[in-house]
Scaffold this motif. Structure first.
Motif, short mmCIF file in Angstrom:
data_model
loop_
_atom_site.label_atom_id
_atom_site.label_comp_id
_atom_site.label_asym_id
_atom_site.label_seq_id
_atom_site.Cartn_x
_atom_site.Cartn_y
_atom_site.Cartn_z
N LYS A 170 0.85 -1.19 0.00
CA LYS A 170 0.00 0.00 0.00
C LYS A 170 0.88 1.24 0.00
O LYS A 170 1.79 1.36 0.81
N PRO A 171 0.64 2.19 -0.92
CA PRO A 171 1.48 3.40 -0.98
C PRO A 171 1.38 4.22 0.30
O PRO A 171 0.39 4.13 1.03
N SER A 172 2.40 4.99 0.55
CA SER A 172 2.40 5.84 1.74
C SER A 172 1.48 7.04 1.54
O SER A 172 1.18 7.44 0.42
N GLU A 173 1.04 7.58 2.65
CA GLU A 173 0.23 8.81 2.62
C GLU A 173 1.08 9.93 2.03
O GLU A 173 2.24 10.09 2.38
N SER A 174 0.51 10.69 1.12
CA SER A 174 1.29 11.75 0.48
C SER A 174 0.96 13.11 1.10
O SER A 174 -0.06 13.28 1.77
N ILE A 175 1.84 14.05 0.87
CA ILE A 175 1.62 15.41 1.35
C ILE A 175 0.56 16.07 0.48
O ILE A 175 0.58 15.93 -0.75
N SER B 118 10.92 10.11 -2.42
CA SER B 118 11.17 9.60 -3.77
C SER B 118 11.73 8.18 -3.73
O SER B 118 11.29 7.31 -4.48
N PHE B 119 12.69 7.94 -2.83
CA PHE B 119 13.35 6.63 -2.78
C PHE B 119 12.41 5.55 -2.25
O PHE B 119 12.46 4.40 -2.70
N LEU B 120 11.55 5.90 -1.31
CA LEU B 120 10.67 4.90 -0.71
C LEU B 120 9.64 4.37 -1.70
O LEU B 120 9.09 3.28 -1.53
N GLN B 121 9.40 5.12 -2.76
CA GLN B 121 8.45 4.66 -3.78
C GLN B 121 8.92 3.36 -4.45
O GLN B 121 8.11 2.59 -4.96
N LYS B 122 10.23 3.11 -4.42
CA LYS B 122 10.77 1.87 -4.98
C LYS B 122 10.28 0.64 -4.22
O LYS B 122 10.24 -0.46 -4.76
N PHE B 123 9.93 0.83 -2.95
CA PHE B 123 9.54 -0.29 -2.10
C PHE B 123 8.05 -0.61 -2.21
O PHE B 123 7.61 -1.64 -1.72
N GLU B 124 7.29 0.26 -2.85
CA GLU B 124 5.85 0.04 -2.93
C GLU B 124 5.48 -1.12 -3.85
O GLU B 124 4.41 -1.71 -3.71
N LYS B 125 6.35 -1.41 -4.78
CA LYS B 125 6.16 -2.57 -5.66
C LYS B 125 7.53 -3.17 -5.95
O LYS B 125 8.21 -2.77 -6.90
N ALA B 126 7.93 -4.13 -5.11
CA ALA B 126 9.28 -4.67 -5.21
C ALA B 126 9.33 -6.09 -4.65
O ALA B 126 8.51 -6.47 -3.81
N SER B 127 10.30 -6.85 -5.12
CA SER B 127 10.53 -8.19 -4.58
C SER B 127 11.36 -8.06 -3.31
O SER B 127 12.05 -7.05 -3.10
N PRO B 128 11.33 -9.07 -2.43
CA PRO B 128 12.17 -9.04 -1.23
C PRO B 128 13.65 -8.83 -1.56
O PRO B 128 14.36 -8.15 -0.81
N ASN B 129 14.11 -9.41 -2.66
CA ASN B 129 15.52 -9.21 -3.06
C ASN B 129 15.80 -7.74 -3.35
O ASN B 129 16.83 -7.20 -2.96
N GLU B 130 14.88 -7.09 -4.06
CA GLU B 130 15.04 -5.67 -4.37
C GLU B 130 14.99 -4.82 -3.10
O GLU B 130 15.73 -3.83 -2.97
N VAL B 131 14.12 -5.21 -2.18
CA VAL B 131 14.02 -4.49 -0.90
C VAL B 131 15.34 -4.55 -0.16
O VAL B 131 15.86 -3.52 0.32
N LEU B 132 15.90 -5.75 -0.05
CA LEU B 132 17.16 -5.92 0.69
C LEU B 132 18.31 -5.17 0.03
O LEU B 132 19.18 -4.63 0.71
#
Length: 217
Positions: free
Chosen positions: A40-45, A64-78
């Protein structure tokens, strides 16, 4: 001698069996680490408040960087967790606009920092489960949502105070808990108060019709 040979054979057999079992488990884990998970995306300003924080580089970098985690594999997250940790630390240590340099806002940034540190720690666990990674990503996004929500609340309160030209702290009102009807009541109350002041200094309005009738009599 035969007993020794038997023990050695049993040891080799069980060692090979354990290695095969571990290898099979690792083979099952690897594909799961590559499965993309949508969070689920984060609350935006609020768009009306973006101008207020457009020069806050550390906040914008995390957003900006946290948006990469909204749709990512665990490998990409790590693979991105350590960089996110450094960006959040930069936000925590940054020089904040004075309106946000308050305990309630700093507490939310500290919570975000703690969640990101836990996420970074997962990169050092060899047999980490995908469920644990995905769960920690959700906690991190929720923590950042709390930061953005607080920004919206602070700026909403400031805008309301400026609009009605009254110090809400002085009269003990929390603008975050005031609905639209209550706000209108406060505005009407202030107008009525101003009108009373005007009457006090200028006197009551003159009824010219009554005055004219009286002069005729």
């Amino acid at each position: 001698m035969k007993n020794i040979a038997y023990i050695i054979c049993c040891f080799i057999f069980f060692s090979c069996g354990n290695k095969q079992k571990e290898s099979a488990e690792n083979e099952q884990i690897k594909p799961l680490l590559s499965v993309v998970k949508e969070h689920k995306p984060s609350e935006s300003i609020n768009p009306t408040f973006r101008k207020e924080v457009e020069n806050w580089q550390e906040l914008n970098a995390v957003n900006s960087f946290l948006q990469k985690f909204e749709k990512a594999s665990p490998n990409e997250v790590l693979s991105n967790a350590l960089e996110l940790r450094d960006l959040v630390k930069g936000l925590k240590d940054s020089v904040k606009p004075s309106i946000f340099d308050i305990p309630s806002f700093n507490a939310r940034v500290n919570i975000l920092n703690n969640e990101v540190l836990r996420l970074a720690d997962l990169t050092f666990i060899p047999a980490i489960k995908t469920e644990e990674i995905n769960a920690q990503v959700d906690k991190t996004i929720v923590a950042f949502s709390a930061v953005n929500t607080k920004i919206n609340t602070i700026l909403s309160k400031k805008r309301f105070e400026d609009a009605i030209d009254v110090n809400l702290d002085f009269i003990g009102i929390d603008s975050t808990k005031i609905d639209s009807i209550s706000k209108k009541s406060i505005e009407d109350m202030i107008k009525e108060k101003d009108l009373k002041k005007k009457v006090q200094y200028e006197g009551p309005p003159i009824d010219y019709k009554a005055k004219k009738k009286k002069s005729r009599n």
